[in-house]
Structures are given as structure tokens and as C-alpha cells.
Design a protein around this motif. Structure first.
Motif, PDB file in Angstrom:
ATOM      1  N   TYR A   1       7.064  83.656  22.147  1.00  0.00           N
ATOM      2  CA  TYR A   1       7.092  83.216  23.539  1.00  0.00           C
ATOM      3  C   TYR A   1       6.144  82.025  23.742  1.00  0.00           C
ATOM      4  O   TYR A   1       5.125  82.132  24.414  1.00  0.00           O
ATOM      5  N   PRO A   2       6.484  80.891  23.144  1.00  0.00           N
ATOM      6  CA  PRO A   2       5.624  79.714  23.306  1.00  0.00           C
ATOM      7  C   PRO A   2       5.678  79.186  24.736  1.00  0.00           C
ATOM      8  O   PRO A   2       6.675  79.376  25.447  1.00  0.00           O
ATOM      9  N   VAL A   3       4.612  78.537  25.151  1.00  0.00           N
ATOM     10  CA  VAL A   3       4.577  77.928  26.475  1.00  0.00           C
ATOM     11  C   VAL A   3       4.421  76.417  26.338  1.00  0.00           C
ATOM     12  O   VAL A   3       4.008  75.899  25.296  1.00  0.00           O
ATOM     13  N   THR A   4       4.778  75.729  27.417  1.00  0.00           N
ATOM     14  CA  THR A   4       4.654  74.273  27.502  1.00  0.00           C
ATOM     15  C   THR A   4       3.916  73.938  28.784  1.00  0.00           C
ATOM     16  O   THR A   4       4.080  74.630  29.798  1.00  0.00           O
ATOM     17  N   TYR A   5       3.108  72.897  28.727  1.00  0.00           N
ATOM     18  CA  TYR A   5       2.387  72.459  29.926  1.00  0.00           C
ATOM     19  C   TYR A   5       3.010  71.167  30.431  1.00  0.00           C
ATOM     20  O   TYR A   5       3.141  70.189  29.698  1.00  0.00           O
ATOM     21  N   PHE A   6       3.417  71.178  31.721  1.00  0.00           N
ATOM     22  CA  PHE A   6       3.983  70.000  32.366  1.00  0.00           C
ATOM     23  C   PHE A   6       2.964  69.447  33.366  1.00  0.00           C
ATOM     24  O   PHE A   6       2.822  69.980  34.473  1.00  0.00           O
ATOM     25  N   PRO A   7       2.231  68.390  33.009  1.00  0.00           N
ATOM     26  CA  PRO A   7       1.298  67.806  33.977  1.00  0.00           C
ATOM     27  C   PRO A   7       2.060  66.992  35.026  1.00  0.00           C
ATOM     28  O   PRO A   7       2.994  66.256  34.692  1.00  0.00           O
ATOM     29  N   PHE A   8       1.652  67.124  36.299  1.00  0.00           N
ATOM     30  CA  PHE A   8       2.312  66.331  37.340  1.00  0.00           C
ATOM     31  C   PHE A   8       1.333  65.635  38.284  1.00  0.00           C
ATOM     32  O   PHE A   8       1.752  64.999  39.254  1.00  0.00           O
ATOM     33  N   ASP A   9       0.034  65.744  38.012  1.00  0.00           N
ATOM     34  CA  ASP A   9      -0.941  65.038  38.844  1.00  0.00           C
ATOM     35  C   ASP A   9      -2.194  64.779  38.024  1.00  0.00           C
ATOM     36  O   ASP A   9      -2.507  65.522  37.082  1.00  0.00           O
ATOM     37  N   LEU A  10      -2.906  63.722  38.408  1.00  0.00           N
ATOM     38  CA  LEU A  10      -4.142  63.325  37.741  1.00  0.00           C
ATOM     39  C   LEU A  10      -5.240  63.259  38.793  1.00  0.00           C
ATOM     40  O   LEU A  10      -5.141  62.490  39.754  1.00  0.00           O
ATOM     41  N   LEU A  11      -6.296  64.072  38.624  1.00  0.00           N
ATOM     42  CA  LEU A  11      -7.312  64.240  39.657  1.00  0.00           C
ATOM     43  C   LEU A  11      -8.643  63.585  39.313  1.00  0.00           C
ATOM     44  O   LEU A  11      -9.478  63.381  40.210  1.00  0.00           O
ATOM     45  N   TYR A  12      -8.843  63.258  38.054  1.00  0.00           N
ATOM     46  CA  TYR A  12     -10.130  62.701  37.614  1.00  0.00           C
ATOM     47  C   TYR A  12      -9.877  61.995  36.296  1.00  0.00           C
ATOM     48  O   TYR A  12      -9.142  62.497  35.441  1.00  0.00           O
ATOM     49  N   LEU A  13     -10.447  60.791  36.141  1.00  0.00           N
ATOM     50  CA  LEU A  13     -10.227  60.049  34.905  1.00  0.00           C
ATOM     51  C   LEU A  13     -11.452  59.187  34.589  1.00  0.00           C
ATOM     52  O   LEU A  13     -11.871  58.361  35.417  1.00  0.00           O
ATOM     53  N   ASP A  14     -12.023  59.408  33.422  1.00  0.00           N
ATOM     54  CA  ASP A  14     -13.119  58.578  32.908  1.00  0.00           C
ATOM     55  C   ASP A  14     -14.244  58.382  33.915  1.00  0.00           C
ATOM     56  O   ASP A  14     -14.683  57.260  34.203  1.00  0.00           O
TER      57      ASP A  14
END
Length: 304
Positions: free
Chosen positions: A107-120
Motif C-alpha cells: 500500500y504505497p502512498v504518494t504525496y501531491f504538493p499543491f502549495d508553497l508556504l515558505y522558501l529559503d
């Protein structure tokens, strides 16, 4: 020096509703049927859910995506053989705090990112959704695309058996922990008749009456349990249903298959209608909502 990474971040939430009239002001995303998760990447990786629930060891498949310093918002999903999100498959994993290799393979899972809240070193909460998505796409980490608000994405998800869409205002900032009308979740709903085979006793405000109705449809095996429905009722409706079902009570289950919990059983003489999002692989109606009795229908005609 940048600003310190916020941790944990409480996800921003959508309100249920319909597609907005001013759709040109929105972007549309597929609504993934999974579990919300925030990924914090900084000298390692930490994954949290709502209320700061720790997910890092629970979903080791989630990696750093080649990013050094970021906070991502997205969904953990388990895909079926047709590549569609399956909440049933995800349930096999969601309560395992340290899954064994065999479960990861099955039962593998996948992560779907849809927003970016903090970067560098820079928080992005006050940027618009459009700008945050642009930065996310530049990272090239496999974020599912979003579509113009005027697109026919809702119909496309319905044809593919997906749950629906989320409409997000292009100019909306990100407000952690807030359920905002800037984001609207729109579900695909189908309707069908079901046979009432019993009820589960209510609790709290529903104590002493009906908590939910036990649903069935007829198959070659007989009346087959397909789930229970506990939403869509008014207090008056529940009182009227109790008055109708109480004299119909019987001692044994009318279902051909096993039904969880201890329930009140009734003669399968009443037909009702429910709205729902999809059928599960185990032949259960997902997210059913009560719409009313159908006295014009004959129970024997309610078939799978």
C-alpha cells in the motif's frame, strides 16, 4: 538572514459549496481523496497533519524533493490500479505509526504538493495563491497542475471517478488554520435509491432515536449492506423516520452479508434516496447524504 521556518503549520481549509460565478478569479485543482499533510524541509524532513499530528515515520515515502529549505502543503494519497486515489487503500496505512516494509510495498502512498508556504528563509503566507503556485511550479517537484476557473475540470473529474475540485481565489493569501471562503471544495455527487434495513442508535442530541440508517441494495445474494447514512437529516425528519421504522423492527438482520455494530433491524420495506461521491472497492457508498424516502419505488427493484 532569513526568517525562521514556522513549525508546525496548521493547514488552511476550504468551505463546501458550488463553483463561483466569477470563475475567472479562481484556479481549479483536483480534490484528492487523501490526508492533508505539511512537509517541512530543513536539514532533514518532518511531516505533520492537522493540529500538528506527527506523520514523518508514518509515510517514509515522502522525500525531500531535492529542496533544501521549504514548507509544502499537499495531500497524501494511495492510488489504486487505475491510478485513482483510494481512501480504502490509504486506511491500511493511516494508523500505522511505523509501517513494515511489506505494508509499504502493498500500500504505497504518494504525496501531491499543491502549495508553497515558505522558501529559503522567506514566509510566503501573504503572497497570492497565483504567485505561490508559480514559485511551486518553478521547483519542478511534480506538483499537480491547476487549471483556469473557466475550465470544465469538474465534469472531467466526474467522468474519471474523482471526488471533485477545489476552487481557489487567485489573489488569496494563505491563512493557517482558517476555513476560508477564498477556497471552495466542490464535490461530484451522484444519487441512487437504497433499501433501509435498520438503524444505529443515536448519541448526544440524537440519543433515544436514530443516529444513522443502515443501507442496502439487492444482489444475487440477497439484501447486501452498502453502508450507513447519518447526514442530511433534520430533527423533524429523524422523528418521522423513527415513528415509521419502530413498528417495523425485527429480531434478526435482513442483510445477507455481515454488518458492523449492533443495530436495530427492520423489515426491508422502505426505499430511500441518497447522494454520494463514489462506490468503494468494498461496495460501500462514500460520503452518503440522505435525500428522503421514495414511496414510489419497490424495494426489490433497488439492485446493484
Amino acid at each position: 538572514m532569513g526568517q525562521p521556518m514556522p513549525y508546525p503549520v496548521e493547514p488552511m481549509l476550504a468551505v463546501p459549496g458550488e463553483l463561483p460565478i466569477d470563475r475567472d478569479r479562481y484556479g481549479l485543482e483536483v480534490k484528492w481523496d487523501g490526508i492533508r499533510a505539511l512537509v517541512h524541509i530543513d536539514n532533514g524532513l518532518r511531516v505533520t497533519g492537522r493540529h500538528g499530528t506527527e506523520y514523518t515515520r508514518r509515510y517514509p515515502e515522502i522525500s525531500g524533493f531535492g529542496v533544501k529549505n521549504a514548507v509544502l502543503d499537499g495531500e497524501v494519497v494511495a492510488l489504486d490500479q487505475r491510478g485513482r486515489p483510494s481512501f480504502e487503500r490509504l486506511q491500511r496505512r493511516m494508523h500505522l505509526t511505523d509501517p513494515e516494509p511489506g505494508m509499504l510495498e502493498l500500500y504505497p502512498v504518494t504525496y501531491f504538493p499543491f502549495d508553497l508556504l515558505y522558501l529559503d528563509g522567506t514566509p510566503l503566507f501573504d503572497l497570492s495563491y497565483r504567485d505561490r503556485r508559480s514559485l511551486l511550479d518553478e521547483l519542478d517537484i511534480g506538483a499537480p497542475p491547476y487549471f483556469p476557473g473557466e475550465s470544465d475540470l469538474l465534469s472531467a473529474t466526474h467522468e474519471q471517478g474523482l471526488e471533485g475540485v477545489v476552487a481557489k481565489r487567485l489573489d488569496s493569501p494563505y491563512r493557517p488554520g482558517v476555513r476560508s471562503p477564498w477556497w471552495i471544495k466542490v464535490k461530484n455527487l451522484s444519487t441512487r435509491e437504497i433499501v433501509v434495513g435498520g438503524w444505529k442508535a443515536g448519541k448526544g442530541r440524537r440519543a433515544g432515536g436514530i443516529g444513522s440508517l443502515i443501507m442496502g441494495v439487492f444482489t444475487e445474494a440477497g439484501l447486501t449492506y452498502v453502508g450507513h447514512v447519518g447526514t442530511g437529516f433534520t430533527e423533524v425528519t429523524l422523528e418521522e423516520l423513527y415513528a415509521v421504522l419502530r413498528p417495523m423492527e425485527i429480531a434478526r438482520s435482513p442483510f445477507a452479508n455481515d454488518v458492523p455494530w449492533r443495530n436495530h433491524w427492520v423489515r426491508p420495506d422502505l426505499v430511500g434516496e441518497v447522494a454520494y461521491t463514489m462506490w468503494t472497492d468494498e461496495l460501500r457508498l462514500r460520503h452518503p447524504v440522505w435525500r428522503g424516502l421514495r414511496p414510489d419505488k419497490i424495494p426489490a427493484e433497488v439492485r446493484l
